[in-house]
Design a protein around this motif. Structure first.
Motif, PDB file in Angstrom:
ATOM      1  N   MET A   1       0.688  -1.230  -0.071  1.00  0.00           N
ATOM      2  CA  MET A   1      -0.029  -0.036   0.085  1.00  0.00           C
ATOM      3  C   MET A   1       0.824   1.360   0.121  1.00  0.00           C
ATOM      4  O   MET A   1       0.271   2.495  -0.229  1.00  0.00           O
ATOM      5  CB  MET A   1      -0.992  -0.053   1.237  1.00  0.00           C
ATOM      6  CG  MET A   1      -2.111  -1.048   1.322  1.00  0.00           C
ATOM      7  SD  MET A   1      -3.276  -0.926   2.618  1.00  0.00           S
ATOM      8  CE  MET A   1      -2.147  -0.614   3.988  1.00  0.00           C
TER       9      MET A   1
ATOM     10  N   LYS B   1       6.412   8.122  -8.014  1.00  0.00           N
ATOM     11  CA  LYS B   1       6.735   8.409  -9.388  1.00  0.00           C
ATOM     12  C   LYS B   1       7.467   7.624 -10.203  1.00  0.00           C
ATOM     13  O   LYS B   1       8.947   7.874  -9.991  1.00  0.00           O
ATOM     14  CB  LYS B   1       6.857   9.743  -9.725  1.00  0.00           C
ATOM     15  CG  LYS B   1       5.801  11.161  -9.441  1.00  0.00           C
ATOM     16  CD  LYS B   1       6.240  12.338  -9.653  1.00  0.00           C
ATOM     17  CE  LYS B   1       5.481  13.395  -8.909  1.00  0.00           C
ATOM     18  NZ  LYS B   1       5.747  14.590  -9.157  1.00  0.00           N
ATOM     19  N   TYR B   2       7.111   6.518 -10.645  1.00  0.00           N
ATOM     20  CA  TYR B   2       8.199   5.563 -10.957  1.00  0.00           C
ATOM     21  C   TYR B   2       9.008   5.874 -12.229  1.00  0.00           C
ATOM     22  O   TYR B   2      10.069   5.244 -12.245  1.00  0.00           O
ATOM     23  CB  TYR B   2       7.333   4.193 -11.377  1.00  0.00           C
ATOM     24  CG  TYR B   2       6.633   3.450 -10.190  1.00  0.00           C
ATOM     25  CD1 TYR B   2       7.446   2.750  -9.465  1.00  0.00           C
ATOM     26  CD2 TYR B   2       5.164   3.511 -10.012  1.00  0.00           C
ATOM     27  CE1 TYR B   2       6.872   2.194  -8.530  1.00  0.00           C
ATOM     28  CE2 TYR B   2       4.728   2.974  -9.050  1.00  0.00           C
ATOM     29  CZ  TYR B   2       5.378   2.385  -7.872  1.00  0.00           C
ATOM     30  OH  TYR B   2       4.677   1.565  -6.944  1.00  0.00           O
TER      31      TYR B   2
ATOM     32  N   LYS C   1       2.417   8.226  -3.499  1.00  0.00           N
ATOM     33  CA  LYS C   1       2.303   8.909  -4.794  1.00  0.00           C
ATOM     34  C   LYS C   1       3.812   8.892  -5.334  1.00  0.00           C
ATOM     35  O   LYS C   1       4.308   9.774  -6.067  1.00  0.00           O
ATOM     36  CB  LYS C   1       1.810  10.215  -4.860  1.00  0.00           C
ATOM     37  CG  LYS C   1       0.297  10.444  -4.364  1.00  0.00           C
ATOM     38  CD  LYS C   1      -0.195  11.693  -4.504  1.00  0.00           C
ATOM     39  CE  LYS C   1      -1.613  12.012  -3.891  1.00  0.00           C
ATOM     40  NZ  LYS C   1      -1.911  13.245  -3.860  1.00  0.00           N
TER      41      LYS C   1
ATOM     42  N   PRO D   1       3.436   2.454  -1.867  1.00  0.00           N
ATOM     43  CA  PRO D   1       3.681   3.209  -2.949  1.00  0.00           C
ATOM     44  C   PRO D   1       2.770   4.312  -3.542  1.00  0.00           C
ATOM     45  O   PRO D   1       2.617   5.263  -3.702  1.00  0.00           O
ATOM     46  CB  PRO D   1       4.278   2.265  -3.877  1.00  0.00           C
ATOM     47  CG  PRO D   1       4.822   1.313  -3.239  1.00  0.00           C
ATOM     48  CD  PRO D   1       4.147   1.344  -1.836  1.00  0.00           C
ATOM     49  N   PRO D   2       1.217   3.458  -3.688  1.00  0.00           N
ATOM     50  CA  PRO D   2       0.112   4.344  -4.143  1.00  0.00           C
ATOM     51  C   PRO D   2      -0.324   5.627  -2.988  1.00  0.00           C
ATOM     52  O   PRO D   2      -0.293   6.716  -3.413  1.00  0.00           O
ATOM     53  CB  PRO D   2      -0.730   3.550  -4.201  1.00  0.00           C
ATOM     54  CG  PRO D   2      -0.517   2.193  -4.004  1.00  0.00           C
ATOM     55  CD  PRO D   2       0.786   2.357  -3.279  1.00  0.00           C
ATOM     56  N   LEU D   3      -0.017   5.289  -1.758  1.00  0.00           N
ATOM     57  CA  LEU D   3      -0.319   6.339  -0.706  1.00  0.00           C
ATOM     58  C   LEU D   3       0.667   7.484  -0.763  1.00  0.00           C
ATOM     59  O   LEU D   3       0.224   8.598  -0.558  1.00  0.00           O
ATOM     60  CB  LEU D   3      -0.505   5.809   0.786  1.00  0.00           C
ATOM     61  CG  LEU D   3      -1.596   4.740   0.860  1.00  0.00           C
ATOM     62  CD1 LEU D   3      -1.334   3.979   2.149  1.00  0.00           C
ATOM     63  CD2 LEU D   3      -2.906   5.325   0.906  1.00  0.00           C
TER      64      LEU D   3
END
Length: 75
Positions: A24, A32-33, A30, A26-28
């Motif tokens: 959880m 930037k890959y 944000k 990385p999405p939280l």
């Protein structure tokens, strides 16, 4: 599985909890890959950031909790 049951605290499975947090985060945050390559190019900045976030921050929060919550101990 008996192996996973050894890592339970109460009703919480620690390996599953760690996996969920890692999934959880990385999405939280944000993440930037597309900029990951550029970030890993600055190793000193990355190391300093990791040390501040994973060592200094938790130690500081623990010290503040001890200092300010010392009187709220329950017996």
């Amino acid at each position: 599985m008996p192996l996973l049951n050894r890592f339970n605290v109460g009703t919480t499975s620690i390996p599953i909890a760690i996996g969920l947090i890692l999934m959880m985060y990385p999405p939280l945050a944000k993440v930037k890959y597309e900029e990951m390559g550029r970030v890993f190019g600055h190793r000193k900045v990355l190391a300093l950031s990791l040390i501040q976030n994973w060592v200094v921050g938790p130690l500081l929060m623990f010290a503040l909790a001890v200092a300010f919550l010392r009187t709220s101990r329950s017996t």
